[in-house]
Design a protein around this motif. Structure first.
Motif, PDB file in Angstrom:
ATOM      1  N   ILE A 214       0.828  -1.204   0.000  1.00 13.74           N
ATOM      2  CA  ILE A 214       0.000   0.000   0.000  1.00 13.74           C
ATOM      3  C   ILE A 214       0.865   1.258   0.000  1.00 13.74           C
ATOM      4  N   ASP A 215       1.954   1.226   0.761  1.00 18.57           N
ATOM      5  CA  ASP A 215       2.802   2.408   0.929  1.00 18.57           C
ATOM      6  C   ASP A 215       4.224   1.940   1.232  1.00 18.57           C
ATOM      7  N   ILE A 216       5.186   2.771   0.876  1.00 16.40           N
ATOM      8  CA  ILE A 216       6.585   2.508   1.205  1.00 16.40           C
ATOM      9  C   ILE A 216       7.201   3.815   1.683  1.00 16.40           C
ATOM     10  N   GLN A 217       7.921   3.763   2.803  1.00 18.38           N
ATOM     11  CA  GLN A 217       8.537   4.978   3.336  1.00 18.38           C
ATOM     12  C   GLN A 217       9.926   4.688   3.874  1.00 18.38           C
ATOM     13  N   ASN A 218      10.812   5.652   3.649  1.00 18.72           N
ATOM     14  CA  ASN A 218      12.119   5.609   4.275  1.00 18.72           C
ATOM     15  C   ASN A 218      11.974   5.929   5.757  1.00 18.72           C
ATOM     16  N   GLU A 261       7.564   7.848  12.264  1.00 14.50           N
ATOM     17  CA  GLU A 261       8.256   8.780  13.144  1.00 14.50           C
ATOM     18  C   GLU A 261       9.283   8.019  13.973  1.00 14.50           C
ATOM     19  N   GLU A 262       9.915   8.711  14.927  1.00 11.74           N
ATOM     20  CA  GLU A 262      11.051   8.108  15.638  1.00 11.74           C
ATOM     21  C   GLU A 262      10.646   6.889  16.462  1.00 11.74           C
ATOM     22  N   SER A 263       9.562   6.983  17.207  1.00 17.91           N
ATOM     23  CA  SER A 263       9.146   5.885  18.085  1.00 17.91           C
ATOM     24  C   SER A 263       7.792   5.296  17.705  1.00 17.91           C
ATOM     25  N   GLU A 264       7.042   6.008  16.847  1.00 16.11           N
ATOM     26  CA  GLU A 264       5.708   5.557  16.487  1.00 16.11           C
ATOM     27  C   GLU A 264       5.515   5.544  14.980  1.00 16.11           C
ATOM     28  N   ILE A 265       4.470   4.845  14.570  1.00 13.17           N
ATOM     29  CA  ILE A 265       3.988   4.892  13.190  1.00 13.17           C
ATOM     30  C   ILE A 265       2.522   5.292  13.246  1.00 13.17           C
ATOM     31  N   TRP A 266       2.157   6.332  12.491  1.00 10.69           N
ATOM     32  CA  TRP A 266       0.760   6.733  12.380  1.00 10.69           C
ATOM     33  C   TRP A 266       0.168   6.017  11.177  1.00 10.69           C
ATOM     34  N   LEU A 267      -0.917   5.293  11.404  1.00 14.45           N
ATOM     35  CA  LEU A 267      -1.547   4.482  10.364  1.00 14.45           C
ATOM     36  C   LEU A 267      -2.956   4.990  10.091  1.00 14.45           C
ATOM     37  N   ALA A 268      -3.241   5.318   8.828  1.00 16.70           N
ATOM     38  CA  ALA A 268      -4.596   5.673   8.405  1.00 16.70           C
ATOM     39  C   ALA A 268      -5.249   4.430   7.827  1.00 16.70           C
ATOM     40  N   PHE A 281       2.736   1.777  18.348  1.00 14.49           N
ATOM     41  CA  PHE A 281       4.094   1.640  18.872  1.00 14.49           C
ATOM     42  C   PHE A 281       4.942   0.980  17.796  1.00 14.49           C
ATOM     43  N   LYS A 282       6.061   1.581  17.463  1.00 17.00           N
ATOM     44  CA  LYS A 282       6.830   1.202  16.277  1.00 17.00           C
ATOM     45  C   LYS A 282       7.337  -0.239  16.316  1.00 17.00           C
ATOM     46  N   SER A 283       7.725  -0.711  17.482  1.00 16.03           N
ATOM     47  CA  SER A 283       8.353  -2.032  17.568  1.00 16.03           C
ATOM     48  C   SER A 283       7.355  -3.171  17.687  1.00 16.03           C
ATOM     49  N   THR A 284       6.099  -2.877  18.069  1.00 10.93           N
ATOM     50  CA  THR A 284       5.138  -3.957  18.303  1.00 10.93           C
ATOM     51  C   THR A 284       3.847  -3.822  17.510  1.00 10.93           C
ATOM     52  N   GLY A 285       3.507  -2.616  17.052  1.00  7.29           N
ATOM     53  CA  GLY A 285       2.237  -2.392  16.389  1.00  7.29           C
ATOM     54  C   GLY A 285       1.088  -2.149  17.346  1.00  7.29           C
ATOM     55  N   PHE A 286       1.362  -2.101  18.646  1.00  9.06           N
ATOM     56  CA  PHE A 286       0.323  -1.853  19.651  1.00  9.06           C
ATOM     57  C   PHE A 286      -0.227  -0.437  19.478  1.00  9.06           C
ATOM     58  N   GLU A 287      -1.563  -0.308  19.494  1.00  6.13           N
ATOM     59  CA  GLU A 287      -2.188   0.999  19.309  1.00  6.13           C
ATOM     60  C   GLU A 287      -2.141   1.800  20.603  1.00  6.13           C
ATOM     61  N   LEU A 288      -1.469   2.948  20.552  1.00  7.83           N
ATOM     62  CA  LEU A 288      -1.333   3.817  21.715  1.00  7.83           C
ATOM     63  C   LEU A 288      -2.445   4.856  21.799  1.00  7.83           C
ATOM     64  N   ASP A 289      -2.975   5.261  20.651  1.00  5.71           N
ATOM     65  CA  ASP A 289      -4.004   6.290  20.611  1.00  5.71           C
ATOM     66  C   ASP A 289      -4.634   6.256  19.223  1.00  5.71           C
ATOM     67  N   HIS A 290      -5.788   6.892  19.064  1.00  6.18           N
ATOM     68  CA  HIS A 290      -6.379   6.957  17.729  1.00  6.18           C
ATOM     69  C   HIS A 290      -7.341   8.129  17.615  1.00  6.18           C
ATOM     70  N   PHE A 291      -7.638   8.508  16.360  1.00  2.00           N
ATOM     71  CA  PHE A 291      -8.627   9.520  16.025  1.00  2.00           C
ATOM     72  C   PHE A 291      -9.615   8.894  15.050  1.00  2.00           C
ATOM     73  N   THR A 292     -10.892   9.220  15.191  1.00  3.39           N
ATOM     74  CA  THR A 292     -11.916   8.803  14.239  1.00  3.39           C
ATOM     75  C   THR A 292     -12.212   9.972  13.305  1.00  3.39           C
ATOM     76  N   GLN A 301       0.874  14.100   7.458  1.00  6.24           N
ATOM     77  CA  GLN A 301       2.196  14.644   7.755  1.00  6.24           C
ATOM     78  C   GLN A 301       2.210  15.232   9.167  1.00  6.24           C
ATOM     79  N   ARG A 302       3.407  15.289   9.764  1.00 10.23           N
ATOM     80  CA  ARG A 302       3.610  15.980  11.034  1.00 10.23           C
ATOM     81  C   ARG A 302       3.684  17.481  10.775  1.00 10.23           C
TER      82      ARG A 302
END
Length: 424
Positions: A214-218, A261-268, A281-292, A301-302
């Motif tokens: 779906i997406d690729i990012q550096n 980002e440095e410690s997290e990944i924002w997923l839409a 959470f970047k290392s586990t995929g655990f959801e720390l927060d979300h927006f509807t 983007q940040r």
């Protein structure tokens, strides 16, 4: 019996005394004689490091290198050979790593006797290698023939790929001077050196079964490449093309795009309860927060330390406050046609049809550039402070204060996804 007890007690005392004598509680002493404390180094440079290390018993190993103000090792680390006690050495240290930034650093000499460690520091002022503009990477499309190209500062155009069959998504790493291309038809991930066009490595069979990318990012924080798939995975490939791990998220979520980002990944994503932007959470995929969200998010983007900016497929702009959890939406004049978004110094720029808009502190400014032809991409040269717009087969260069067109380069075919390359 009493004699036996006394003999046993005497043996225990002698053994305790012997062990105590063998205990090493004294760390080595370290004295740095060169360079001088407070010395300024202009990169790239090579310095002489001289020191004396001595211990009351033995020296196991010695090494030295630069550390930052948080005492994290950075750049080259040198181990000293031919250890003796005492040990005097003089060796060279190259200060060339592009990750080293301007400001205060410390030269650290570390020594150990196997039990006790000692570190000695001297302060150094580093003038880093400046960031330099290298050129633009883009995909050119002519009659369904797609090629990824690079145009350097002298105007020379290099073909980085041959004609690509099928869909391709790509990202670049300025730090590694590399292009990472995922080709859906070949199911391959290829790393290409941008300045030369040479293939560095290629990984086949990246995805499994009917899985799609779906997406690729550096990921500049780990110098890796992350691939978002429609099978609820984010795969991480390191700079050598090896899998460095993966995270899985809720299988009911249909992914759309991501922001690394440095410690997290924002997923839409689209979920059974609606559109969602999740902080993972970047290392586990655990959801720390979300927006509807009310509409399908397509760009993310940040904006600043507290806020994200999201563009939806209806042309709406939403600001998500990642620190307190609030959000608000803003209308756009030409809705439903936004295809590019970039942020520089807290200001967001995005394209809607034939116009460029700017978002500043809660408000969208009216179209600041109107070309009359379709704009297909947007990037920014932060060194020369130029906005670069892909417009009907050419790259247009603008300075913003005051707004002025300062040149263009004609490419020919349709330009898609331009990305600015720097030396670091």
């Amino acid at each position: 019996m009493r004699a036996l007890v006394w003999i046993t007690l005497l043996g225990a005392i002698l053994m305790y005394s012997s062990c105590k004598e063998d205990t090493d509680e004294i760390a080595p002493s370290v004295s740095i004689t060169e360079p001088q404390d407070g010395q300024t180094v202009t990169m790239p440079d090579t310095i002489i490091v001289s020191a004396r290390v001595e211990d009351d018993k033995q020296i196991e190993f010695i090494n030295f290198g630069l550390v930052d103000i948080n005492l994290n090792s950075i750049g080259q680390r040198i181990s000293v050979g031919n250890i003796s006690n005492p040990k005097e050495f003089s060796s060279t240290l190259e200060i060339i790593d592009l990750d080293i930034e301007d400001g205060t650093h410390y030269l650290e000499v570390f020594a150990s006797d196997g039990t006790n460690d000692e570190r000695e520091f001297i302060e150094m002022n580093i003038i880093a290698i400046p960031r330099e503009y290298q050129g633009i990477v883009f995909l050119e499309s002519i009659s369904n023939d797609q090629t990824i190209k690079f145009i350097d500062t002298g105007g020379q155009v290099i073909d980085l790929t041959s004609s690509i069959e099928g869909d391709a998504i790509f990202s670049i790493s300025s730090r590694l001077n590399s292009l990472r291309v995922f080709n859906s038809d070949a199911n391959s991930l290829t790393s290409i050196q941008i300045n030369s066009g040479l293939i560095q490595w290629e990984v086949l069979s990246v995805l499994q079964g009917l899985e799609n990318a779906i997406d690729i990012q550096n990921d500049p924080f780990s110098r890796s490449t992350r691939i978002l798939t429609d099978d609820s995975r984010i795969i991480n490939y390191d700079k050598f093309g090896m899998i460095a791990g993966q995270v899985e998220f809720n299988s009911e979520w249909i992914p759309i795009t991501m922001l690394v980002e440095e410690s997290e990944i924002w997923l839409a994503s689209f979920t059974p309860s609606g559109y969602r932007v999740s902080k993972l959470f970047k290392s586990t995929g655990f959801e720390l927060d979300h927006f509807t969200l009310p509409d399908r998010p397509i760009l993310l983007q940040r904006l600043n330390n507290d806020e994200l900016i999201v563009i939806d497929e209806e042309g709406g702009v939403r600001i998500l406050n990642s620190s307190v959890g609030g959000q608000f939406g803003i209308s756009v004049v030409d809705s439903g046609d936004i295809n590019s978004l970039l942020v520089n110094d807290g200001v967001a720029y995005f394209i809607s049809s034939t116009s460029l808009y700017r978002y500043v502190t809660g408000a969208i400014q009216a179209s600041i550039i109107h070309t009359g032809t379709e704009i297909t991409g947007l990037t920014y040269d932060s060194v020369n402070q130029r906005l670069i717009i892909a417009d009907s087969g050419s790259l247009e260069f603008y300075i913003l204060n005051p707004l002025q067109n300062v040149g263009n380069v004609n490419i020919g075919g349709e330009i898609i996804s331009p990305m600015t390359l720097f030396n670091k």
